[in-house]
Design a protein around this motif. Structure first.
Motif, short mmCIF file in Angstrom:
data_model
loop_
_atom_site.label_atom_id
_atom_site.label_comp_id
_atom_site.label_asym_id
_atom_site.label_seq_id
_atom_site.Cartn_x
_atom_site.Cartn_y
_atom_site.Cartn_z
N VAL A 46 0.84 -1.20 0.00
CA VAL A 46 0.00 0.00 0.00
C VAL A 46 0.87 1.25 0.00
O VAL A 46 0.62 2.21 -0.73
N VAL A 47 1.91 1.23 0.84
CA VAL A 47 2.74 2.42 1.03
C VAL A 47 3.69 2.66 -0.15
O VAL A 47 3.86 3.81 -0.59
N ALA A 48 4.30 1.58 -0.68
CA ALA A 48 5.31 1.74 -1.72
C ALA A 48 4.83 2.58 -2.92
O ALA A 48 5.55 3.51 -3.34
N PRO A 49 3.64 2.31 -3.47
CA PRO A 49 3.21 3.13 -4.61
C PRO A 49 2.92 4.58 -4.22
O PRO A 49 2.90 5.46 -5.09
N ALA A 73 -4.61 7.89 3.18
CA ALA A 73 -4.35 6.89 2.14
C ALA A 73 -4.88 5.52 2.54
O ALA A 73 -5.47 4.81 1.72
N VAL A 74 -4.67 5.16 3.80
CA VAL A 74 -5.13 3.85 4.26
C VAL A 74 -6.66 3.82 4.38
O VAL A 74 -7.30 2.87 3.95
N LEU A 75 -7.24 4.86 4.97
CA LEU A 75 -8.69 4.88 5.16
C LEU A 75 -9.46 4.83 3.84
O LEU A 75 -10.55 4.26 3.78
N THR A 76 -8.90 5.44 2.81
CA THR A 76 -9.61 5.52 1.54
C THR A 76 -9.18 4.43 0.55
O THR A 76 -9.65 4.42 -0.59
N LEU A 92 -8.61 -2.59 1.03
CA LEU A 92 -8.34 -2.99 2.40
C LEU A 92 -9.63 -3.09 3.20
O LEU A 92 -10.47 -2.19 3.15
N ASP A 93 -9.78 -4.20 3.94
CA ASP A 93 -10.96 -4.31 4.80
C ASP A 93 -10.75 -3.50 6.08
O ASP A 93 -9.65 -3.02 6.36
N ASP A 94 -11.81 -3.35 6.85
CA ASP A 94 -11.75 -2.49 8.04
C ASP A 94 -10.73 -2.99 9.07
O ASP A 94 -10.03 -2.18 9.69
N THR A 149 -7.52 -0.80 10.35
CA THR A 149 -7.32 -0.49 11.77
C THR A 149 -5.94 -0.92 12.23
O THR A 149 -5.23 -0.17 12.92
N ALA A 150 -5.53 -2.13 11.83
CA ALA A 150 -4.22 -2.65 12.25
C ALA A 150 -3.09 -1.79 11.70
O ALA A 150 -2.14 -1.45 12.43
N VAL A 151 -3.19 -1.40 10.44
CA VAL A 151 -2.13 -0.60 9.82
C VAL A 151 -2.09 0.79 10.43
O VAL A 151 -1.00 1.32 10.74
N LEU A 152 -3.24 1.41 10.63
CA LEU A 152 -3.28 2.76 11.19
C LEU A 152 -2.75 2.79 12.61
O LEU A 152 -2.01 3.70 12.99
#
Length: 240
Positions: free
Chosen positions: A39-42, A161-164, A168-170, A174-177
Motif C-alpha cells: 500500500v505504502v510503496a506506490p 491513504a489507508v482509510l480511503t 483494504l478491509d476495516d 485499523t491494524a495498519v493505522l
C-alpha cells in the motif's frame, strides 16, 4: 506497578523497551507495517512530493534547504527563490525521505539497529552528526517544532491513504493505522529527546525548568505517548 527508574531511561535499549511497552508496539504491529508495504510503496512518490511542497511553502522550513546538503555534488541554491521541487538538491533530499518511508515498512523491529536508525534521524536534525557521513560537515539544524508538525503531516497523509484504500478491509485498515500511529509517536520521542536535553541550558524562572533533565524528558515523552494511546482508543471506539 512496574518500577522504572529515571536513570534506566538514559540507556537507549531500555528506553526503546519502555516506549514500546507503554504504547503497546508489538510484533503484530511490526507485521502490520510489513504488510502495508504494497500500500505504502506506490504512495511514496506522492507523499514525498506533498511533504516537500509543504516544506517549500514556508520560508522558515525552506531555508534549511539553501545550504549545500551533505553528499550533494551538483549546483547548490543560493537563495530561497532558487528552491523548487525540480531543483537537483531538493530531488536529492527527497530521495532520503523516500528511503525513510520504505524503511518504516521493511525494518526488522526486533533489531536494535532499526531503532538506532530512527534515533539518528532525530539527532541529525539538531545540528549534531547523526550519521557517520555527516561528521565534519556543516550542521543541519531544524527546530523541533518543525520536525514534530511534519511528522503529524506525514501521518495525516498516510491515515487518509489507508482509510480511503479500496482494497483494504476495516480490520486491516485499523491494524495498519494503529501500527503507523505508534511508530510515528515513538519517532517523535526520538526527535524530542535530543532537543529537550537542551532545556538544562535555558534560564529557569519556574520549577519545571529547574527539574532534572531526565525528569523533563520523561514527562514530555509520557505526555506525547499518552496522546498516541488516546488516538488508538479513538480508533477502537469509532469501530464499535
Amino acid at each position: 506497578m512496574k518500577v522504572i527508574s529515571e536513570d534506566a531511561l538514559k540507556d537507549f535499549q531500555q528506553r526503546i523497551g519502555y516506549l514500546r511497552e507503554f504504547i503497546g508496539f508489538s510484533s503484530e504491529d511490526a507485521e502490520a507495517l510489513h504488510a502495508a508495504k504494497p500500500v505504502v510503496a506506490p504512495l511514496v512518490p506522492v507523499v514525498v512530493d506533498a511533504v516537500y511542497e509543504k516544506l517549500l511553502s514556508f520560508s522558515v522550513t525552506a531555508k534549511a534547504f539553501v545550504p549545500r546538503q551533505t553528499g550533494y555534488q551538483g549546483t547548490a541554491p543560493t537563495r530561497l527563490g532558487d528552491l523548487s521541487q525540480e531543483h537537483p538538491q531538493i530531488k536529492f533530499r527527497k530521495d532520503f525521505l523516500a528511503r525513510y518511508l520504505v524503511k518504516l515498512v521493511t525494518m526488522d523491529y526486533n533489531d536494535l539497529s532499526s531503532w538506532e536508525y530512527l534515533d539518528k534521524v532525530g539527532l541529525m536534525h539538531t545540528g549534531n552528526a547523526g550519521f557517520a557521513h555527516r561528521e565534519k560537515k556543516p550542521p543541519l539544524r531544524v527546530e523541533y517544532m518543525h520536525c514534530a508538525i511534519l511528522l503529524g503531516y506525514v501521518e495525516d497523509i498516510l491515515v487518509n491513504a489507508v482509510l480511503t484504500h479500496p482494497d483494504l478491509d476495516d480490520d486491516t485498515k485499523t491494524a495498519v493505522l494503529r501500527a503507523f500511529n505508534k511508530i510515528v509517536w515513538i519517532q517523535n520521542d526520538l526527535f524530542a529527546r535530543h532537543y529537550i536535553a537542551e532545556a538544562d541550558a535555558l534560564p529557569s524562572s519556574t520549577g519545571l525548568l529547574s527539574a532534572p533533565k531526565s525528569t523533563l524528558i520523561t514527562a514530555v515523552s509520557v505526555g506525547l505517548l499518552a496522546v498516541g494511546v488516546a488516538f488508538q482508543l479513538g480508533l477502537r471506539f469509532a469501530r464499535s
